[in-house]
Design a protein around this motif. Structure first.
Motif, PDB file in Angstrom:
ATOM      1  N   SER A  36    -107.274   0.240  98.936  1.00 58.61           N
ATOM      2  CA  SER A  36    -106.421   0.607  97.811  1.00 58.61           C
ATOM      3  C   SER A  36    -105.673   1.896  98.102  1.00 58.61           C
ATOM      4  CB  SER A  36    -107.259   0.748  96.535  1.00 58.61           C
ATOM      5  OG  SER A  36    -108.180   1.804  96.654  1.00 58.61           O
ATOM      6  N   ALA A  37    -104.638   2.124  97.294  1.00 54.02           N
ATOM      7  CA  ALA A  37    -103.819   3.328  97.420  1.00 54.02           C
ATOM      8  C   ALA A  37    -103.119   3.567  96.087  1.00 54.02           C
ATOM      9  CB  ALA A  37    -102.792   3.161  98.546  1.00 54.02           C
ATOM     10  N   GLY A  38    -102.504   4.731  95.963  1.00 54.00           N
ATOM     11  CA  GLY A  38    -101.798   5.074  94.738  1.00 54.00           C
ATOM     12  C   GLY A  38    -100.367   5.473  95.004  1.00 54.00           C
ATOM     13  N   ILE A  39     -99.488   5.190  94.047  1.00 54.79           N
ATOM     14  CA  ILE A  39     -98.089   5.574  94.219  1.00 54.79           C
ATOM     15  C   ILE A  39     -97.891   7.071  93.970  1.00 54.79           C
ATOM     16  CG2 ILE A  39     -97.303   3.247  93.648  1.00 54.79           C
ATOM     17  CD1 ILE A  39     -96.259   4.394  90.970  1.00 54.79           C
ATOM     18  N   GLY A  40     -98.857   7.679  93.302  1.00 52.26           N
ATOM     19  CA  GLY A  40     -98.880   9.127  93.081  1.00 52.26           C
ATOM     20  C   GLY A  40    -100.319   9.588  93.247  1.00 52.26           C
ATOM     21  N   ALA A  41    -100.893   9.232  94.368  1.00 53.99           N
ATOM     22  CA  ALA A  41    -102.334   9.395  94.591  1.00 53.99           C
ATOM     23  C   ALA A  41    -102.798  10.843  94.497  1.00 53.99           C
ATOM     24  CB  ALA A  41    -102.724   8.833  95.952  1.00 53.99           C
ATOM     25  N   LEU A  42    -103.989  10.986  93.979  1.00 53.57           N
ATOM     26  CA  LEU A  42    -104.682  12.271  93.985  1.00 53.57           C
ATOM     27  C   LEU A  42    -105.453  12.302  95.315  1.00 53.57           C
ATOM     28  CD1 LEU A  42    -105.916  12.217  90.290  1.00 53.57           C
ATOM     29  CD2 LEU A  42    -104.015  13.528  91.240  1.00 53.57           C
ATOM     30  N   VAL A  43    -104.700  12.489  96.381  1.00 56.20           N
ATOM     31  CA  VAL A  43    -105.198  12.321  97.749  1.00 56.20           C
ATOM     32  C   VAL A  43    -106.488  13.103  97.972  1.00 56.20           C
ATOM     33  CG1 VAL A  43    -104.664  12.666 100.198  1.00 56.20           C
ATOM     34  CG2 VAL A  43    -102.892  11.859  98.630  1.00 56.20           C
ATOM     35  N   GLY A  44    -107.483  12.382  98.477  1.00 62.31           N
ATOM     36  CA  GLY A  44    -108.764  12.984  98.802  1.00 62.31           C
ATOM     37  C   GLY A  44    -109.761  13.030  97.662  1.00 62.31           C
ATOM     38  N   HIS A  45    -109.308  12.778  96.445  1.00 59.57           N
ATOM     39  CA  HIS A  45    -110.204  12.793  95.291  1.00 59.57           C
ATOM     40  C   HIS A  45    -111.060  11.538  95.270  1.00 59.57           C
ATOM     41  CE1 HIS A  45    -108.468  16.101  92.643  1.00 59.57           C
ATOM     42  NE2 HIS A  45    -107.760  16.126  93.749  1.00 59.57           N
ATOM     43  N   GLY A  46    -112.256  11.683  94.753  1.00 54.69           N
ATOM     44  CA  GLY A  46    -113.125  10.540  94.548  1.00 54.69           C
ATOM     45  C   GLY A  46    -112.692   9.755  93.324  1.00 54.69           C
ATOM     46  N   ALA A  47    -113.307   8.608  93.138  1.00 53.40           N
ATOM     47  CA  ALA A  47    -113.015   7.791  91.969  1.00 53.40           C
ATOM     48  C   ALA A  47    -113.455   8.516  90.699  1.00 53.40           C
ATOM     49  CB  ALA A  47    -113.711   6.440  92.080  1.00 53.40           C
ATOM     50  N   ASP A  48    -112.801   8.238  89.614  1.00 56.78           N
ATOM     51  CA  ASP A  48    -113.138   8.804  88.313  1.00 56.78           C
ATOM     52  C   ASP A  48    -114.612   8.525  88.000  1.00 56.78           C
ATOM     53  OD1 ASP A  48    -113.430   8.283  85.204  1.00 56.78           O
ATOM     54  OD2 ASP A  48    -111.736   9.650  85.484  1.00 56.78           O
ATOM     55  N   ALA A  49    -115.276   9.485  87.394  1.00 57.07           N
ATOM     56  CA  ALA A  49    -116.721   9.370  87.118  1.00 57.07           C
ATOM     57  C   ALA A  49    -117.052   8.151  86.258  1.00 57.07           C
ATOM     58  CB  ALA A  49    -117.216  10.642  86.438  1.00 57.07           C
ATOM     59  N   THR A  50    -116.204   7.833  85.302  1.00 54.49           N
ATOM     60  CA  THR A  50    -116.475   6.664  84.456  1.00 54.49           C
ATOM     61  C   THR A  50    -116.331   5.382  85.260  1.00 54.49           C
ATOM     62  OG1 THR A  50    -115.682   7.896  82.530  1.00 54.49           O
ATOM     63  CG2 THR A  50    -115.924   5.518  82.278  1.00 54.49           C
ATOM     64  N   ALA A  51    -115.351   5.320  86.145  1.00 55.86           N
ATOM     65  CA  ALA A  51    -115.196   4.149  87.013  1.00 55.86           C
ATOM     66  C   ALA A  51    -116.414   4.000  87.914  1.00 55.86           C
ATOM     67  CB  ALA A  51    -113.923   4.271  87.848  1.00 55.86           C
ATOM     68  N   VAL A  52    -116.889   5.101  88.460  1.00 53.14           N
ATOM     69  CA  VAL A  52    -118.079   5.072  89.323  1.00 53.14           C
ATOM     70  C   VAL A  52    -119.280   4.554  88.530  1.00 53.14           C
ATOM     71  CG1 VAL A  52    -119.714   6.497  90.635  1.00 53.14           C
ATOM     72  CG2 VAL A  52    -117.248   6.913  90.848  1.00 53.14           C
ATOM     73  N   GLU A  53    -119.441   5.043  87.327  1.00 47.20           N
ATOM     74  CA  GLU A  53    -120.565   4.644  86.472  1.00 47.20           C
ATOM     75  C   GLU A  53    -120.515   3.146  86.146  1.00 47.20           C
ATOM     76  OE1 GLU A  53    -121.491   5.520  81.860  1.00 47.20           O
ATOM     77  OE2 GLU A  53    -121.372   7.307  83.136  1.00 47.20           O
ATOM     78  N   LEU A  54    -119.346   2.653  85.744  1.00 48.18           N
ATOM     79  CA  LEU A  54    -119.213   1.233  85.402  1.00 48.18           C
ATOM     80  C   LEU A  54    -119.467   0.331  86.607  1.00 48.18           C
ATOM     81  CD1 LEU A  54    -116.127   1.169  83.021  1.00 48.18           C
ATOM     82  CD2 LEU A  54    -118.506   0.691  82.440  1.00 48.18           C
ATOM     83  N   MET A  55    -118.949   0.727  87.755  1.00 51.59           N
ATOM     84  CA  MET A  55    -119.157  -0.090  88.951  1.00 51.59           C
ATOM     85  C   MET A  55    -120.614  -0.037  89.396  1.00 51.59           C
ATOM     86  SD  MET A  55    -116.318  -1.535  89.305  1.00 51.59           S
ATOM     87  CE  MET A  55    -116.491  -2.317  90.879  1.00 51.59           C
TER      88      MET A  55
END
Length: 145
Positions: A36-55
């Motif tokens: 995956s990638a972002g069009i305005g990526a927060l380069v080097g940042h980890g996934a959002d904590a809520t996304a990590v928790e849900l996954m």
């Protein structure tokens, strides 16, 4: 036949990492590469904590994820590019017109609906986005893998 899939969102910390992880986990060995990638990526940042928790609740570890920018080099590796909303798809077509014909919305098979951005919103927004991402995952896997 598609074997390399790139999933796109804005910052590459919420929707696209969840989509990437679900697609990879459910495709098994049917796809050679999912990223995956972002069009305005927060380069080097980890996934959002809520996304990590849900996954994590689904048995998928999102903690190693690091955001990357959707550059020409990153995108050129993909046979298929899946975007979470129309603004991402429009950006892809403007910036990388060679991707027309191999870039689509994640919910292409659901009337080209969009996956709303849950960033900085309550957990319920992440749950809604994840439910839509799961639907799109199953739709694409039924057609590409």
């Amino acid at each position: 036949m598609f074997s390399r899939v790139c999933v796109i969102c804005t910052g590459n910390i919420c929707r696209s990492p969840m989509g990437e992880a679900l697609l990879r986990a459910r495709a098994g060995d049917k796809l050679s590469e999912v990223y995956s990638a972002g069009i305005g990526a927060l380069v080097g940042h980890g996934a959002d904590a809520t996304a990590v928790e849900l996954m994590d609740e689904k048995g998928i570890d999102l903690s190693p994820h690091r955001a990357q920018q959707a550059t020409a080099g990153v995108l050129s590796r993909a046979d298929l590019v899946l975007a979470m909303d129309r603004s991402h798809l429009d950006w892809l077509h403007r910036q990388h017109p060679q991707l027309r014909g191999r870039s689509f919305l994640w919910l292409h098979w659901r009337d080209a609906a969009e996956v709303p951005d849950p960033y900085r919103r309550p957990r319920a927004a992440f749950e809604e986005a994840l439910a839509l991402i799961e639907q799109g995952t199953e739709d694409w896997l039924a057609r590409i893998a």
